[in-house]
Write an enzyme that holds these catalytic residues in place. Structure first.
Site: not given
Ligand code: NDP
Length: 400
Positions: A147, A285, A314, A333
């Site tokens: 998603n 989140r 939530q 959400h």
């Molecule tokens: P990804 O795993 O593709 O991306 C997450 C990114 O966050 C990675 O690039 C990671 O960096 C980065 N990251 C982690 N920690 C840090 C930090 N301390 N500072 C900066 N960047 C950081 O996940 P998605 O993009 O698919 O999803 C992200 C989040 O969105 C999910 O974890 C979830 O919480 C939320 N979400 C919400 C939804 C909704 O319905 N509202 C649905 C789907 C997701 P790196 O890996 O380079 O370390």
């Protein structure tokens, strides 16, 4: 044979839908980075139907019962007397979803001695105490990418909604007014603004790509830098810290997972580093932000608007301050659970379960915790520890 406990959100108040606004949804086979969409051996649902509510059962009942397993589906998830709590003692697998999260705390894990798999129908497993999962050798998996684009589309909508003052203007129509000046007194063009994402993972990068045609200046910060080709293609400015990014941006969107390193990333101190009148969009989140600090910043004008769909806990209690703060565009959400997204994450859940029962490896990109350590996507994007504290507050919610 396994017992699977699945916690899903309630059916619509008028009952599980029997008809839909559209007859079909596009068939998506893969994502921008080459990952394929879920590939279960079969599905027992029609894509585009409601699958994420209790009656939808993620389309799993026939598959599980044909194999002799027991499936329990409930929305009753909070408090010690909840059905979820009562079913844990002999559960082998818990399936939960971020939208109506069954918080799998260390206390609950201690009540579930047979639990081996915690599967998230969607993305984001912060509602599971990952440290307790590591310590108890529970595999945690989610349906990576299922998603992400759904959320990216929502982020773009919310940015435009805030900057152009859409929701208050819509309210004037409902009130029978034609109050142009009231509508436009807080309305701007996005063009030319500096827009930055905290994290450029699947969602963050998709947001950047979708915003490029709006002729804005794009910024990002992330623990791992994007390739030079992608930075050049999107004309991106990379920032080494969140502070650096927010100090130049007019619009900030949060797209990182919640884990101990990111909890309360946006607090009073970080908000003072932003330009006055920044728009903040958080579909990642709720706990990435200090909720009271957000209210203070909206009241003082430090933030011009705040929008998103994620809260903590939530469901948010009726008196959650984000329901009544000024200049917000919050929804429950929902961004990652459109009917389109439900079809993909339900197929992904089926794929993971097929692998689990047939003792085949789960795709590495779906793994968050495995064999007592962070694994797969979890090893890349999360840090060890627990982000569920305070989740018992969700029990305060009463249905409308
Ligand atoms: P990804 O795993 O593709 O991306 C997450 C990114 O966050 C990675 O690039 C990671 O960096 C980065 N990251 C982690 N920690 C840090 C930090 N301390 N500072 C900066 N960047 C950081 O996940 P998605 O993009 O698919 O999803 C992200 C989040 O969105 C999910 O974890 C979830 O919480 C939320 N979400 C919400 C939804 C909704 O319905 N509202 C649905 C789907 C997701 P790196 O890996 O380079 O370390």
């Amino acid at each position: 044979m396994a017992k699977i406990v699945c916690v899903l959100y309630d059916d619509p108040i008028d009952g599980h839908p029997s008809t839909y606004a559209r007859d079909a949804i596009p068939h998506i086979t893969g994502y921008a980075d080459g990952q394929t969409a879920p590939t279960p051996q079969a599905i027992d649902f029609t894509p585009g139907e409601m699958l994420g509510d209790v009656s939808g059962e993620l389309g799993l009942r026939k598959f599980l019962e044909d194999r002799g397993h027991t499936l329990v589906v409930t929305s009753d998830k909070d408090g010690e007397n909840s059905r979820f709590d009562q079913e844990l003692h002999d559960a082998d697998i818990v399936i939960s979803q971020p939208f109506w999260p069954a918080y799998l705390t260390a206390e609950r894990i201690a009540k579930a001695p047979k639990l081996k798999l915690a599967l998230t129908a969607g993305i984001g497993s912060d509602h599971v105490d990952l440290q307790a999962a590591i310590d108890n050798n529970i595999t945690v998996a989610e349906i990576t990418y299922s998603n992400s684009i759904s959320v990216a589309e929502h982020v773009v909508m919310m940015i435009l909604g805030l900057v152009r003052n859409y929701l208050p203007s819509y309210q004037w129509v409902l009130k029978g007014g034609w109050n142009i000046a009231d509508c436009v007194a807080r309305s701007y063009d996005l063009e030319g603004m500096n827009v930055g994402t905290v994290a450029a993972g699947r969602i963050g990068l998709a947001v950047l790509r979708r915003l490029k045609p709006f002729e804005v200046n794009l910024h990002y910060t992330d623990r791992h830098r994007l390739s030079a080709e992608v930075e050049a293609e999107l004309n991106l400015t990379w920032h080494p810290t969140v502070e650096s990014l927010v100090s130049v941006c007019d619009v900030v969107t949060l797209n990182c997972p919640l884990h101990p390193e990111t909890e309360h990333m946006i607090d009073d101190v970080m908000l003072t580093k932003m330009k006055r009148g920044t728009y903040l969009i958080n579909t990642a989140r709720g706990k990435l932000c200090d909720s009271d600090a957000i209210v203070r910043a909206l009241e003082s004008g430090q933030l011009a608007g705040y929008a998103g769909d994620v809260w903590f806990p939530q469901p948010a209690p009726k008196d959650h301050p984000w329901r009544s703060m000024p200049h917000h565009g919050m929804t429950p959400h929902i961004s990652g659970t459109s009917l389109s997204a439900q079809a993909r994450y339900s197929a992904g859940v089926r794929e993971v379960l097929e692998c689990w029962f047939d003792e085949k490896p789960i795709r590495n990109e779906y793994l968050i915790v495995d064999a007592g350590q962070l694994a797969g996507a979890g090893a890349h994007s999360y840090s060890k520890g627990n982000a569920t504290s305070g989740s018992e507050e969700a029990a305060k919610f009463t249905k409308a």
